[in-house]
Design a protein around this motif. Structure first.
Motif, PDB file in Angstrom:
ATOM      1  N   GLU A 114      -4.683   2.779  -4.728  1.00 44.03           N
ATOM      2  CA  GLU A 114      -4.346   1.842  -3.658  1.00 44.03           C
ATOM      3  C   GLU A 114      -5.090   0.525  -3.833  1.00 44.03           C
ATOM      4  O   GLU A 114      -5.860   0.084  -2.973  1.00 44.03           O
ATOM      5  N   ASN A 115      -4.842  -0.068  -4.969  1.00 45.58           N
ATOM      6  CA  ASN A 115      -5.409  -1.377  -5.306  1.00 45.58           C
ATOM      7  C   ASN A 115      -4.216  -2.273  -5.616  1.00 45.58           C
ATOM      8  O   ASN A 115      -3.672  -2.255  -6.724  1.00 45.58           O
ATOM      9  N   THR A 116      -3.783  -3.042  -4.626  1.00 42.18           N
ATOM     10  CA  THR A 116      -2.542  -3.799  -4.795  1.00 42.18           C
ATOM     11  C   THR A 116      -2.668  -4.882  -5.869  1.00 42.18           C
ATOM     12  O   THR A 116      -1.677  -5.222  -6.520  1.00 42.18           O
TER      13      THR A 116
ATOM     14  N   CYS B  72       2.201   1.927  -3.483  1.00 42.67           N
ATOM     15  CA  CYS B  72       1.177   2.521  -4.348  1.00 42.67           C
ATOM     16  C   CYS B  72       1.028   4.018  -4.056  1.00 42.67           C
ATOM     17  O   CYS B  72       0.940   4.842  -4.985  1.00 42.67           O
ATOM     18  N   ARG B  73       0.999   4.374  -2.770  1.00 39.66           N
ATOM     19  CA  ARG B  73       0.864   5.789  -2.399  1.00 39.66           C
ATOM     20  C   ARG B  73       2.063   6.600  -2.877  1.00 39.66           C
ATOM     21  O   ARG B  73       1.908   7.688  -3.455  1.00 39.66           O
TER      22      ARG B  73
ATOM     23  N   THR C 174       0.838  -1.203   0.000  1.00 41.90           N
ATOM     24  CA  THR C 174       0.000   0.000   0.000  1.00 41.90           C
ATOM     25  C   THR C 174       0.868   1.246   0.000  1.00 41.90           C
ATOM     26  O   THR C 174       0.587   2.222  -0.711  1.00 41.90           O
TER      27      THR C 174
END
Length: 288
Positions: A249-251, A242-243, A239
């Motif tokens: 925030e969709n792994t 992604c940020r 997460t």
């Protein structure tokens, strides 16, 4: 006393007297002569075995009565193209020089091994390779899938390294069924290293890469970034990545994007490449 018997037939007579009969120097009965082996052009990429040495590889070049083979590790051997000198899919054949073609290097799989055109998957071995998680399994399949099918190696994934002792005990590895395991973040003093040491044996090999997650084993250059971001301790690593990269925030979606950018072994870090090759060699090595 009977008169001497002539040892030549009238049909053997020539204008100048008896004709000499010609006999073949090969007195081997026809039923004992080996059947001629089929001739096969030594086309680049053709995979054959030299039975005298057991060396198996793809044709790289063919010249001056010799053929050069390259095995899956990139090793070259030169052999004379003698009659009945090679095995093709278990059948004895005679390699001949192809006509009108220059030597060409064989094509490669995503892992860099010599491709085997039209090869069927081998029946699965008893041995297995386990990896830690679905993403690891998908990455291994993407790069080494062709090699694994040729070798008959099945890859399965663990839900977590904590399950490893139970998996090894249930699998019961032995000489005919070796077990190889790839673990994330296998560094000295870690929980992973302690678990790995507890299950390692002559027939079970546990290796790992130093990355927190297999995502990091993909080279940043493959994704168009300069480096993987550092994620503060205590925060979910995926997460946080992604940020930091400005991704949603969709792994799951992030992983599919990462995987889509992996086209061959060149897109992976050496720390992962070496460990997977080590596991394949361990599982497929002949038992003594």
């Amino acid at each position: 006393m009977l008169p001497p018997v002539s040892r030549h037939h009238p049909s053997d007579e020539g204008p100048s007297g008896p004709r000499r009969r010609l006999y073949s120097p090969d007195l081997t009965p026809p039923w004992k002569k080996p059947k001629p082996a089929p001739e096969v052009p030594a086309e680049p990429g053709l995979v054959v075995e030299e039975p005298g040495t057991g060396f198996c590889g793809a044709v790289v070049r063919c010249e001056a009565g010799t053929v050069t083979l390259e095995d899956r590790f990139g090793k070259h051997r030169v052999f004379p193209m003698e009659p009945r000198g090679f095995l093709l899919e278990g059948r004895v054949v005679t390699l001949v020089r192809p006509t009108g073609q220059a030597p060409v290097r064989p094509s490669r799989t995503a892992s860099g091994s010599v491709a085997v055109p039209g090869a069927r998957a081998r029946v699965a071995r008893a041995g297995r390779i386990y990896v830690e998680g679905r993403h690891d399994a998908e990455l291994v399949e993407r790069v080494w899938g062709d090699d694994l099918r040729i070798e008959g190696v099945v890859v399965e994934y663990l839900e977590g390294v904590d399950d490893l002792p139970a998996v090894v005990a249930d699998f019961a590895p032995g000489p005919d069924a070796r077990l190889g395991v790839l673990v994330d973040h296998l560094v000295p003093g870690s929980k992973e290293s302690r678990i790995a040491a507890s299950v390692t044996s002559d027939h079970a090999l546990v290796v790992g890469h130093p990355y927190i997650d297999v995502w990091e084993a993909v080279k940043p250059s493959a994704l168009g970034i300069t480096a993987w971001p550092r994620v503060p301790r205590g925060q979910d690593w995926k997460t946080g990545v992604c940020r930091a990269l400005g991704w949603p925030e969709n792994t799951g979606a992030a992983w599919q994007h990462i995987l889509s950018r992996v086209h061959s072994y060149r897109d992976l870090e050496p720390e992962l490449l070496g460990r997977v090759e080590e596991l394949i060699d361990f599982v497929t090595a002949p038992h003594s």
